[in-house]
Design a protein around this motif. Structure first.
Motif, mmCIF file in Angstrom:
data_model
loop_
_atom_site.group_PDB
_atom_site.id
_atom_site.type_symbol
_atom_site.label_atom_id
_atom_site.label_comp_id
_atom_site.label_asym_id
_atom_site.label_seq_id
_atom_site.Cartn_x
_atom_site.Cartn_y
_atom_site.Cartn_z
ATOM 1 N N MET A 1 0.010 -15.265 -7.116
ATOM 2 C CA MET A 1 0.444 -15.480 -8.491
ATOM 3 C C MET A 1 1.929 -15.144 -8.597
ATOM 4 O O MET A 1 2.374 -14.095 -8.117
ATOM 5 N N GLN A 2 2.686 -16.028 -9.237
ATOM 6 C CA GLN A 2 4.113 -15.785 -9.420
ATOM 7 C C GLN A 2 4.328 -14.811 -10.573
ATOM 8 O O GLN A 2 3.683 -14.910 -11.608
ATOM 9 N N THR A 3 5.227 -13.873 -10.380
ATOM 10 C CA THR A 3 5.554 -12.917 -11.440
ATOM 11 C C THR A 3 7.050 -12.989 -11.748
ATOM 12 O O THR A 3 7.843 -13.459 -10.927
ATOM 13 N N ASN A 4 7.411 -12.507 -12.940
ATOM 14 C CA ASN A 4 8.801 -12.592 -13.384
ATOM 15 C C ASN A 4 9.260 -11.284 -14.025
ATOM 16 O O ASN A 4 9.874 -11.288 -15.094
ATOM 17 N N PHE A 5 8.973 -10.182 -13.379
ATOM 18 C CA PHE A 5 9.455 -8.894 -13.880
ATOM 19 C C PHE A 5 10.960 -8.770 -13.607
ATOM 20 O O PHE A 5 11.459 -9.234 -12.574
ATOM 21 N N THR A 6 11.653 -8.139 -14.525
ATOM 22 C CA THR A 6 13.098 -7.938 -14.358
ATOM 23 C C THR A 6 13.356 -6.770 -13.414
ATOM 24 O O THR A 6 12.466 -5.966 -13.112
ATOM 25 N N LYS A 7 14.616 -6.653 -12.965
ATOM 26 C CA LYS A 7 14.989 -5.538 -12.099
ATOM 27 C C LYS A 7 14.793 -4.203 -12.819
ATOM 28 O O LYS A 7 14.389 -3.209 -12.207
ATOM 29 N N THR A 8 15.090 -4.209 -14.102
ATOM 30 C CA THR A 8 14.906 -2.978 -14.888
ATOM 31 C C THR A 8 13.428 -2.597 -14.955
ATOM 32 O O THR A 8 13.066 -1.424 -14.781
ATOM 33 N N GLN A 9 12.584 -3.583 -15.204
ATOM 34 C CA GLN A 9 11.141 -3.322 -15.251
ATOM 35 C C GLN A 9 10.631 -2.799 -13.911
ATOM 36 O O GLN A 9 9.772 -1.919 -13.853
ATOM 37 N N MET A 10 11.162 -3.346 -12.827
ATOM 38 C CA MET A 10 10.682 -2.979 -11.496
ATOM 39 C C MET A 10 11.074 -1.561 -11.087
ATOM 40 O O MET A 10 10.636 -1.065 -10.055
ATOM 41 N N GLN A 11 11.879 -0.916 -11.884
ATOM 42 C CA GLN A 11 12.203 0.488 -11.607
ATOM 43 C C GLN A 11 11.051 1.417 -11.990
ATOM 44 O O GLN A 11 11.021 2.572 -11.575
ATOM 45 N N ASP A 12 10.119 0.894 -12.772
ATOM 46 C CA ASP A 12 8.934 1.653 -13.177
ATOM 47 C C ASP A 12 7.900 1.561 -12.043
ATOM 48 O O ASP A 12 7.481 0.450 -11.686
ATOM 49 N N PRO A 13 7.484 2.697 -11.463
ATOM 50 C CA PRO A 13 6.492 2.656 -10.369
ATOM 51 C C PRO A 13 5.196 1.943 -10.759
ATOM 52 O O PRO A 13 4.580 1.276 -9.915
ATOM 53 N N GLY A 14 4.796 2.086 -12.029
ATOM 54 C CA GLY A 14 3.577 1.416 -12.473
ATOM 55 C C GLY A 14 3.731 -0.089 -12.456
ATOM 56 O O GLY A 14 2.804 -0.825 -12.063
ATOM 57 N N ILE A 15 4.890 -0.577 -12.863
ATOM 58 C CA ILE A 15 5.155 -2.016 -12.838
ATOM 59 C C ILE A 15 5.278 -2.509 -11.402
ATOM 60 O O ILE A 15 4.815 -3.607 -11.056
ATOM 61 N N GLN A 16 5.881 -1.701 -10.551
ATOM 62 C CA GLN A 16 5.972 -2.075 -9.134
ATOM 63 C C GLN A 16 4.587 -2.315 -8.550
ATOM 64 O O GLN A 16 4.355 -3.315 -7.857
ATOM 65 N N ARG A 17 3.676 -1.388 -8.834
ATOM 66 C CA ARG A 17 2.308 -1.532 -8.308
ATOM 67 C C ARG A 17 1.610 -2.735 -8.941
ATOM 68 O O ARG A 17 0.935 -3.504 -8.242
ATOM 69 N N ALA A 18 1.792 -2.922 -10.255
ATOM 70 C CA ALA A 18 1.182 -4.064 -10.935
ATOM 71 C C ALA A 18 1.698 -5.370 -10.339
ATOM 72 O O ALA A 18 0.927 -6.333 -10.144
ATOM 73 N N ASN A 19 2.977 -5.424 -10.033
ATOM 74 C CA ASN A 19 3.576 -6.627 -9.446
ATOM 75 C C ASN A 19 2.946 -6.942 -8.093
ATOM 76 O O ASN A 19 2.629 -8.103 -7.789
ATOM 77 N N GLU A 20 2.757 -5.917 -7.263
ATOM 78 C CA GLU A 20 2.115 -6.123 -5.959
ATOM 79 C C GLU A 20 0.719 -6.718 -6.123
ATOM 80 O O GLU A 20 0.323 -7.639 -5.393
ATOM 81 N N ILE A 21 -0.023 -6.166 -7.073
ATOM 82 C CA ILE A 21 -1.414 -6.601 -7.272
ATOM 83 C C ILE A 21 -1.452 -8.024 -7.826
ATOM 84 O O ILE A 21 -2.231 -8.864 -7.352
#
Length: 440
Positions: A1-21
């Motif tokens: 699945m393609q995701t579009n989180f921003t660099k700022t969002q990706m600084q959040d560990p929870g968002i990082q994990r969500a992005n991987e999943i």
């Protein structure tokens, strides 16, 4: 699945994990075939794939959760059957847990919802409070029909007919092995279980010491944090978990531990995930140490090589708790142990499907829970067993409330088969007691 989180969002560990999943999901839909809520409701938004889309949209757009999204996320049992089915290894558990925390922090629920959730969080993890609440519910149960809210009615109906006395075995202490020592283990005594059924821990201690374990009940250990964790109440759940981590690492650094034994599979799934929960916390190292030696009681018993028993001529229907078969991927050990003890083991149809208990789910989503409960009981009773066995107190309460067949913890049967007392559920009134010979 393609995701579009921003660099700022990706600084959040929870968002990082969500992005991987999210990126692991390939939209295949295999998960819909084993999702209980999708089978009951038939709505794509009540399937894992549908919830993943909703969570992705909510997180990427940083939007305030809307009532519809919250409803579909709330309807998820967290049974994790989707994770067993998923060919892509999507870790749905971590994703939905993050979504629930996000909702808890950003969505203002209706007052009655907030009140009920607050009550559950303030009562269930505390055995003394829970006992008092059960007593009140027992008194109020005859008036359940007057309750305007189905959830309040479910809470009253949950109260058992008998509330067991406090077991002093649950107090911090050490139990010496009855045979040459093979292991030193800490027993997690839990919270709700200590109020609902004290026989389970008692049987676990007897069985483990009989097989050569020194069993320690660590000072300071208590609720695993699962109940509040799955409500998205992270600070409360982490506070409970941190107490356990400190209590158990003190034992590990003292006389040492070979395992932390857990006989409530819902708790086991959470404790085994402490390493992830505390990955960005000062307790990260100790949390991982705890997770690494946390074991379901069936795992420990397999290591101890329980003696083989004679044929008991007794049919046991084994109910596989979701948190055990999906959350911990332990599928055969309990059945293997029961067979080794001499019981004839049968399984119901669709054994992968949830019974509808799922922590507080049967209290917060009573209508869906009742449908799943009825289905599970029908499939269990179709096997015409003498006894039903399970490895999770929530499942036992859920199923036991709708059948006359006695239901006991797997450990109680194994304790009985190796010299312990007959489980109380097989002798108490109100249940069909099987004609079983004395096993000792």
């Amino acid at each position: 699945m393609q995701t579009n989180f921003t660099k700022t969002q990706m600084q959040d560990p929870g968002i990082q994990r969500a992005n991987e999943i999210l990126r692991a999901c390939v939209h295949c839909g295999f998960c819909t075939a084993t999702c209980p809520t999708y089978q009951v409701l038939g709505d794509e938004l009540d399937s894992p794939r549908g919830r993943i889309y909703q969570i992705k949209d909510m997180l990427e757009n940083e939007r305030v959760p809307d009532p519809k999204t919250v409803m579909h996320i709330d309807r998820c049992l967290s049974c994790l059957a989707c994770m067993t089915t998923c060919p892509s290894g999507v870790h749905y558990m971590h994703l939905v847990d993050h979504a629930r925390e996000y909702i808890e922090n950003r969505y203002k629920r209706p007052f009655t919802d907030r009140l009920l959730r607050w009550m559950l969080a303030q009562i269930l993890p505390y055995p003394t409070r829970f006992r008092l609440a059960l007593l009140g519910a027992k008194i109020g149960r005859p008036f359940a029909f007057l309750m305007p809210d189905a959830r309040l009615k479910a809470m009253l109906e949950m109260a058992p007919k008998q509330i067991p006395p406090v077991s002093r075995n649950d107090d911090p202490q050490s139990f010496a092995p009855k045979a040459p020592r093979k292991m030193r283990v800490a027993l997690m005594t839990g919270c709700a279980q200590k109020a609902l059924n004290t026989d389970i821990n008692d049987a676990t201690i007897r069985l483990l010491t009989r097989l050569g374990c020194e069993v320690v009940v660590a000072k300071g250990a208590g609720c695993c944090g699962a109940l509040t964790h799955h409500m998205g109440k992270t600070s409360q759940s982490h506070a409970s978990a941190a107490q356990n981590i400190r209590a158990w690492t003190a034992e590990m650094d003292g006389d040492g531990l070979d395992a932390i034994v857990i006989n409530t599979s819902g708790c086991g799934t959470t404790v085994k995930d402490y390493g992830h929960m505390f990955r960005n916390d000062p307790l990260a190292t100790d949390a991982k140490r705890v997770s690494d030696i946390a074991m379901d009681v069936s795992e420990v018993l397999m290591k101890l090589e329980m003696p083989e028993g004679t044929n008991k001529d007794t049919i046991v229907a084994y109910h596989a708790a979701c948190s055990l078969q999906h959350g911990q991927q332990i599928k055969t050990f309990p059945k293997d142990l029961l067979k080794r003890a001499g019981f004839s083991v049968v399984e119901p149809a669709d054994s992968h499907l949830c019974c509808g208990s799922a922590g507080t789910y049967n209290l917060m989503q009573p209508e869906i829970s009742k449908q799943l409960k009825s289905r599970k009981i029908r499939t269990l009773e179709a096997k015409q067993p003498d006894i039903i066995a399970a490895g999770n107190i929530g499942c036992m309460m859920q199923i036991g409330g709708g059948t006359e067949i006695p239901i006991v913890h797997t450990v109680e049967l194994l304790d009985w088969a190796t010299g312990g007392p007959q489980p109380a559920a097989l002798t108490q009134g109100g249940k069909r007691t099987p004609d079983i010979p004395n096993l000792r």
